[in-house]
Design a protein around this motif. Sequence first.
Motif, PDB file in Angstrom:
ATOM      1  N   VAL A  73       7.718  -0.982  -9.128  1.00 29.29           N
ATOM      2  CA  VAL A  73       8.503   0.152  -8.635  1.00 29.29           C
ATOM      3  C   VAL A  73       9.978  -0.164  -8.866  1.00 29.29           C
ATOM      4  N   PRO A  74      10.598   0.511  -9.831  1.00 25.25           N
ATOM      5  CA  PRO A  74      12.015   0.242 -10.107  1.00 25.25           C
ATOM      6  C   PRO A  74      12.897   0.749  -8.974  1.00 25.25           C
ATOM      7  N   CYS A  75      14.116   0.222  -8.904  1.00 26.30           N
ATOM      8  CA  CYS A  75      15.025   0.557  -7.815  1.00 26.30           C
ATOM      9  C   CYS A  75      16.320   1.164  -8.332  1.00 26.30           C
ATOM     10  N   LEU A  76      16.838   2.082  -7.545  1.00 22.94           N
ATOM     11  CA  LEU A  76      18.182   2.628  -7.697  1.00 22.94           C
ATOM     12  C   LEU A  76      18.989   1.940  -6.614  1.00 22.94           C
ATOM     13  N   ALA A  77      19.943   1.111  -7.003  1.00 20.18           N
ATOM     14  CA  ALA A  77      20.645   0.293  -6.011  1.00 20.18           C
ATOM     15  C   ALA A  77      22.129   0.177  -6.345  1.00 20.18           C
ATOM     16  N   SER A  78      22.862  -0.220  -5.349  1.00 19.59           N
ATOM     17  CA  SER A  78      24.295  -0.445  -5.511  1.00 19.59           C
ATOM     18  C   SER A  78      24.522  -1.744  -6.280  1.00 19.59           C
ATOM     19  N   GLU A  81       0.827  -1.207   0.000  1.00 19.82           N
ATOM     20  CA  GLU A  81       0.000   0.000   0.000  1.00 19.82           C
ATOM     21  C   GLU A  81       0.864   1.261   0.000  1.00 19.82           C
ATOM     22  N   ILE A  82       1.972   1.233   0.713  1.00 19.11           N
ATOM     23  CA  ILE A  82       2.873   2.382   0.796  1.00 19.11           C
ATOM     24  C   ILE A  82       3.743   2.479  -0.460  1.00 19.11           C
ATOM     25  N   VAL A  83       4.388   1.393  -0.804  1.00 19.01           N
ATOM     26  CA  VAL A  83       5.406   1.378  -1.849  1.00 19.01           C
ATOM     27  C   VAL A  83       4.834   1.561  -3.253  1.00 19.01           C
ATOM     28  N   SER A  84       3.647   1.056  -3.508  1.00 19.78           N
ATOM     29  CA  SER A  84       3.115   1.079  -4.880  1.00 19.78           C
ATOM     30  C   SER A  84       2.943   2.488  -5.437  1.00 19.78           C
TER      31      SER A  84
END
Length: 156
Positions: free
Chosen positions: A82-87, A53-56
Amino acid sequence: EAFCEFHHKHPEWKLEIVGNGEQYNECIDLIQKNHADGVIKMFGWVPHEQIPEIVSDWSFAVAPSDSEGLPNTIIECMSLGVPCLASPVGAIPNIIIDEKNGWLLKNTDKDTLYQAICEIGETKTEQMMAIRSDALDTINKRYSFSAAKTNLQRQL
């Protein structure tokens, strides 16, 4: 700090942080130090069933880390489109294809994070929708129940 700098140029953006790990108190202190209470929301620990509910509603998720395996957070976010910016550490580069279904950080310092957020913030709507779709597609093809069933059948 990187987000606060970004927010000065893009006041319509907000940051939400879910979780209460080791850096929770440090985050609270930085939010107060930067007078960002109305801009950055700390949810703290959230029951797992409330996370979608929060992330979408997020445009993207950020997962900077100096060492990692394969965080469930990335899989869960991508499963919601939800795409991610990650290491690019651990197995993360096996999941995230830079600028296709998410983004890979070159470093976890403030300046690199700020630059990456700025670039993502300037992504055109069409391209962002394609990246969101590819994020969801990646997880469906690799981690869904039907993908697991197919992989198991191949092994048997």
